[in-house]
Motif scaffolding. Sequence first.
Motif, PDB file in Angstrom:
ATOM      1  N   ALA A 213      10.584  39.805  34.336  1.00 52.51           N
ATOM      2  CA  ALA A 213       9.536  40.057  35.327  1.00 52.51           C
ATOM      3  C   ALA A 213       8.474  38.966  35.237  1.00 52.51           C
ATOM      4  CB  ALA A 213       8.891  41.422  35.092  1.00 52.51           C
ATOM      5  N   MET A 214       7.886  38.641  36.395  1.00 54.56           N
ATOM      6  CA  MET A 214       6.821  37.623  36.434  1.00 54.56           C
ATOM      7  C   MET A 214       5.783  38.015  37.464  1.00 54.56           C
ATOM      8  SD  MET A 214       8.085  33.673  36.347  1.00 54.56           S
ATOM      9  CE  MET A 214       9.386  33.744  37.560  1.00 54.56           C
ATOM     10  N   LYS A 215       4.538  37.615  37.189  1.00 54.54           N
ATOM     11  CA  LYS A 215       3.471  37.797  38.165  1.00 54.54           C
ATOM     12  C   LYS A 215       2.343  36.824  37.830  1.00 54.54           C
ATOM     13  CE  LYS A 215       1.538  41.384  40.952  1.00 54.54           C
ATOM     14  NZ  LYS A 215       2.529  41.074  42.001  1.00 54.54           N
ATOM     15  N   ASP A 216       1.639  36.330  38.852  1.00 51.72           N
ATOM     16  CA  ASP A 216       0.471  35.486  38.571  1.00 51.72           C
ATOM     17  C   ASP A 216      -0.793  36.339  38.598  1.00 51.72           C
ATOM     18  OD1 ASP A 216       0.814  35.834  41.300  1.00 51.72           O
ATOM     19  OD2 ASP A 216       0.133  33.827  41.839  1.00 51.72           O
ATOM     20  N   PRO A 217      -1.577  36.281  37.532  1.00 52.84           N
ATOM     21  CA  PRO A 217      -2.783  37.133  37.447  1.00 52.84           C
ATOM     22  C   PRO A 217      -3.945  36.518  38.225  1.00 52.84           C
ATOM     23  CG  PRO A 217      -2.514  35.908  35.407  1.00 52.84           C
ATOM     24  CD  PRO A 217      -1.360  35.505  36.305  1.00 52.84           C
ATOM     25  N   THR A 218      -3.881  36.600  39.555  1.00 58.20           N
ATOM     26  CA  THR A 218      -4.929  36.009  40.405  1.00 58.20           C
ATOM     27  C   THR A 218      -6.065  37.018  40.577  1.00 58.20           C
ATOM     28  OG1 THR A 218      -3.573  36.594  42.322  1.00 58.20           O
ATOM     29  CG2 THR A 218      -3.356  34.367  41.479  1.00 58.20           C
ATOM     30  N   ARG A 219      -6.397  37.410  41.799  1.00 57.56           N
ATOM     31  CA  ARG A 219      -7.516  38.346  41.986  1.00 57.56           C
ATOM     32  C   ARG A 219      -7.309  39.622  41.180  1.00 57.56           C
ATOM     33  NH1 ARG A 219      -7.720  39.197  48.236  1.00 57.56           N
ATOM     34  NH2 ARG A 219      -5.511  38.871  47.828  1.00 57.56           N
ATOM     35  N   GLY A 220      -8.379  40.102  40.553  1.00 55.86           N
ATOM     36  CA  GLY A 220      -8.242  41.277  39.699  1.00 55.86           C
ATOM     37  C   GLY A 220      -7.826  40.892  38.283  1.00 55.86           C
ATOM     38  N   GLY A 221      -7.432  39.628  38.117  1.00 54.46           N
ATOM     39  CA  GLY A 221      -7.193  39.087  36.785  1.00 54.46           C
ATOM     40  C   GLY A 221      -5.969  39.647  36.075  1.00 54.46           C
ATOM     41  N   PHE A 222      -5.907  39.359  34.777  1.00 52.56           N
ATOM     42  CA  PHE A 222      -4.799  39.818  33.943  1.00 52.56           C
ATOM     43  C   PHE A 222      -4.709  41.340  33.954  1.00 52.56           C
ATOM     44  CE2 PHE A 222      -3.394  41.313  29.737  1.00 52.56           C
ATOM     45  CZ  PHE A 222      -2.101  40.824  29.749  1.00 52.56           C
ATOM     46  N   ALA A 223      -5.880  42.004  33.937  1.00 51.14           N
ATOM     47  CA  ALA A 223      -5.898  43.475  33.871  1.00 51.14           C
ATOM     48  C   ALA A 223      -5.164  44.073  35.058  1.00 51.14           C
ATOM     49  CB  ALA A 223      -7.337  43.986  33.820  1.00 51.14           C
ATOM     50  N   SER A 224      -5.399  43.520  36.247  1.00 49.33           N
ATOM     51  CA  SER A 224      -4.766  44.034  37.448  1.00 49.33           C
ATOM     52  C   SER A 224      -3.258  43.732  37.439  1.00 49.33           C
ATOM     53  CB  SER A 224      -5.444  43.397  38.667  1.00 49.33           C
ATOM     54  OG  SER A 224      -4.955  43.940  39.837  1.00 49.33           O
ATOM     55  N   ALA A 225      -2.890  42.488  37.106  1.00 48.16           N
ATOM     56  CA  ALA A 225      -1.479  42.081  37.148  1.00 48.16           C
ATOM     57  C   ALA A 225      -0.632  42.876  36.154  1.00 48.16           C
ATOM     58  CB  ALA A 225      -1.360  40.581  36.870  1.00 48.16           C
ATOM     59  N   ILE A 226      -1.106  43.024  34.931  1.00 48.26           N
ATOM     60  CA  ILE A 226      -0.280  43.673  33.906  1.00 48.26           C
ATOM     61  C   ILE A 226      -0.150  45.176  34.192  1.00 48.26           C
ATOM     62  CG2 ILE A 226      -2.121  44.110  32.198  1.00 48.26           C
ATOM     63  CD1 ILE A 226       1.446  42.869  31.393  1.00 48.26           C
ATOM     64  N   ASN A 227      -1.206  45.774  34.754  1.00 49.51           N
ATOM     65  CA  ASN A 227      -1.103  47.184  35.134  1.00 49.51           C
ATOM     66  C   ASN A 227      -0.104  47.380  36.275  1.00 49.51           C
ATOM     67  OD1 ASN A 227      -2.898  49.415  33.883  1.00 49.51           O
ATOM     68  ND2 ASN A 227      -4.174  47.570  33.796  1.00 49.51           N
ATOM     69  N   GLU A 228      -0.122  46.458  37.237  1.00 46.43           N
ATOM     70  CA  GLU A 228       0.826  46.563  38.349  1.00 46.43           C
ATOM     71  C   GLU A 228       2.260  46.416  37.845  1.00 46.43           C
ATOM     72  OE1 GLU A 228      -0.389  44.249  41.729  1.00 46.43           O
ATOM     73  OE2 GLU A 228       1.550  44.522  42.735  1.00 46.43           O
ATOM     74  N   MET A 229       2.467  45.470  36.939  1.00 50.59           N
ATOM     75  CA  MET A 229       3.813  45.256  36.386  1.00 50.59           C
ATOM     76  C   MET A 229       4.288  46.487  35.614  1.00 50.59           C
ATOM     77  SD  MET A 229       3.383  41.306  35.086  1.00 50.59           S
ATOM     78  CE  MET A 229       5.107  40.813  34.832  1.00 50.59           C
ATOM     79  N   ALA A 230       3.392  47.047  34.791  1.00 50.70           N
ATOM     80  CA  ALA A 230       3.755  48.214  33.983  1.00 50.70           C
ATOM     81  C   ALA A 230       4.054  49.421  34.872  1.00 50.70           C
ATOM     82  CB  ALA A 230       2.635  48.540  33.001  1.00 50.70           C
ATOM     83  N   ARG A 231       3.190  49.622  35.893  1.00 48.87           N
ATOM     84  CA  ARG A 231       3.353  50.780  36.781  1.00 48.87           C
ATOM     85  C   ARG A 231       4.659  50.684  37.568  1.00 48.87           C
ATOM     86  NH1 ARG A 231      -0.835  50.073  40.269  1.00 48.87           N
ATOM     87  NH2 ARG A 231       0.573  49.457  41.933  1.00 48.87           N
ATOM     88  N   LYS A 232       4.913  49.507  38.141  1.00 58.06           N
ATOM     89  CA  LYS A 232       6.124  49.339  38.952  1.00 58.06           C
ATOM     90  C   LYS A 232       7.394  49.394  38.099  1.00 58.06           C
ATOM     91  CE  LYS A 232       4.305  46.475  42.760  1.00 58.06           C
ATOM     92  NZ  LYS A 232       4.243  45.060  43.240  1.00 58.06           N
ATOM     93  N   SER A 233       7.283  49.020  36.820  1.00 55.84           N
ATOM     94  CA  SER A 233       8.463  48.994  35.942  1.00 55.84           C
ATOM     95  C   SER A 233       8.657  50.311  35.193  1.00 55.84           C
ATOM     96  CB  SER A 233       8.336  47.852  34.924  1.00 55.84           C
ATOM     97  OG  SER A 233       8.028  46.631  35.523  1.00 55.84           O
ATOM     98  N   HIS A 234       7.687  51.249  35.310  1.00 54.28           N
ATOM     99  CA  HIS A 234       7.729  52.544  34.610  1.00 54.28           C
ATOM    100  C   HIS A 234       7.830  52.364  33.097  1.00 54.28           C
ATOM    101  CE1 HIS A 234       8.240  54.220  38.587  1.00 54.28           C
ATOM    102  NE2 HIS A 234       9.255  53.411  38.764  1.00 54.28           N
ATOM    103  N   VAL A 235       6.951  51.523  32.550  1.00 54.13           N
ATOM    104  CA  VAL A 235       6.943  51.286  31.102  1.00 54.13           C
ATOM    105  C   VAL A 235       5.491  51.224  30.616  1.00 54.13           C
ATOM    106  CG1 VAL A 235       9.110  49.973  31.044  1.00 54.13           C
ATOM    107  CG2 VAL A 235       6.941  48.774  31.460  1.00 54.13           C
ATOM    108  N   GLN A 236       5.348  51.225  29.307  1.00 54.35           N
ATOM    109  CA  GLN A 236       4.030  50.980  28.707  1.00 54.35           C
ATOM    110  C   GLN A 236       4.002  49.543  28.179  1.00 54.35           C
ATOM    111  OE1 GLN A 236       2.152  52.458  24.598  1.00 54.35           O
ATOM    112  NE2 GLN A 236       1.785  53.929  26.244  1.00 54.35           N
ATOM    113  N   VAL A 237       2.863  48.887  28.355  1.00 53.66           N
ATOM    114  CA  VAL A 237       2.688  47.560  27.773  1.00 53.66           C
ATOM    115  C   VAL A 237       1.596  47.641  26.719  1.00 53.66           C
ATOM    116  CG1 VAL A 237       1.981  45.179  28.224  1.00 53.66           C
ATOM    117  CG2 VAL A 237       3.446  46.359  29.864  1.00 53.66           C
ATOM    118  N   ARG A 238       1.871  47.066  25.550  1.00 54.67           N
ATOM    119  CA  ARG A 238       0.884  47.034  24.469  1.00 54.67           C
ATOM    120  C   ARG A 238       0.483  45.589  24.232  1.00 54.67           C
ATOM    121  NH1 ARG A 238       0.634  51.953  22.163  1.00 54.67           N
ATOM    122  NH2 ARG A 238      -0.523  51.122  20.396  1.00 54.67           N
ATOM    123  N   ILE A 239      -0.820  45.326  24.377  1.00 51.66           N
ATOM    124  CA  ILE A 239      -1.343  43.961  24.267  1.00 51.66           C
ATOM    125  C   ILE A 239      -2.139  43.849  22.968  1.00 51.66           C
ATOM    126  CG2 ILE A 239      -2.958  42.293  25.311  1.00 51.66           C
ATOM    127  CD1 ILE A 239      -0.420  42.646  26.970  1.00 51.66           C
TER     128      ILE A 239
END
Length: 331
Positions: A213-239
């Motif tokens: 999976a890939m995404k560019d963290p543009t508007r909304g930053g990393f917080a927005s991009a990683i949440n979208e990726m986690a939500r759409k993938s139905h997983v938890q991400v630990r940073i």
Amino acid sequence: MKVNLMHGAGGEVMGELLQILTRLEHNNAGGVGLEALDDGAVIPLGGLNVVFTTDSHVVRPIFFPGGDIGRIAVCGTVNDLAMMGGRPIALSCGMIIEEGFETGDLERIVRSMDVALGECGASLVTGDTKVLEKGALDGIAVNTSGIGIADRVIRDNGLQPGDLILVNGTLGDHGMTIMTERAGLSLGEQLKSDVAPLWGLVEKAMHAGEIHAMKDPTRGGFASAINEMARKSHVQVRISETDLPVRRSVKSAAEMLGIDPLQVANEGKVVMGVPAKDAGVILEAMRSHPYGRESAIIGEVVAGTHVIMETSIGGERFIEPPVGDPVPRVC
Ligand code: MG
């Protein structure tokens, strides 16, 4: 409801506007369509995966440390193509210009677009120009659309438990640069936007190993991009907070302005989820590219939901998507 600035800021509030704008029945040409709200669309055509995307640019100021509206206009579209696995081929450019705009500034913007196109091997092949009367718009707005070809399509929803999360360098540089410019803050160390075309780096990473999976963290930053990726993938991400690359100057500017650097835009960054077995070689490939020198493994994917930060003092907290980017007109 009336549209306000938060509706364009890339955070959760923008979702309300998207609900209206995506209420189309004719939204998919056979591959990945508008309904996916991914970085771009994919249209299967004659055995090829044609990637297609568009982006409008209204950044203020139009010239800033590290870049300008022309470089952003090319990189924004090229990077959205790259995030789908697409090699950028051709771009269009629509410019809406306010009466009284300096032609010298226009020349600077066009030169800058050309440099960015040269960096990633794409061409600007068609365009349109409109001029509005003074006061009808603030200087200039630039729209670019682009097509690319993907040998292998990569989505933002493909994270799998066991994947590691990679990023190609420091976070928050672009958003904090724009913010400090606007606030007229002068810091000891000059902040600089990271705006850059990422196809070359993404291509190297794709050759090195598998990317889920890939995404560019543009508007909304990393917080927005990683949440979208986690939500759409139905997983938890630990940073892991200690592994997150953030420049000291960005941290101090963020503290001064009361802004989370993880919630502001990046314009030359990619967030990837890759299988653990490939993470080492992909990291090495990214670090060998000029736009990936400070690449890092910053977290992992597990079963569950949400994005959790393991803090440097051993605690845990949620990384929440911002309600709206704290910096309007950041790109
Ligand atoms: Mg994107």
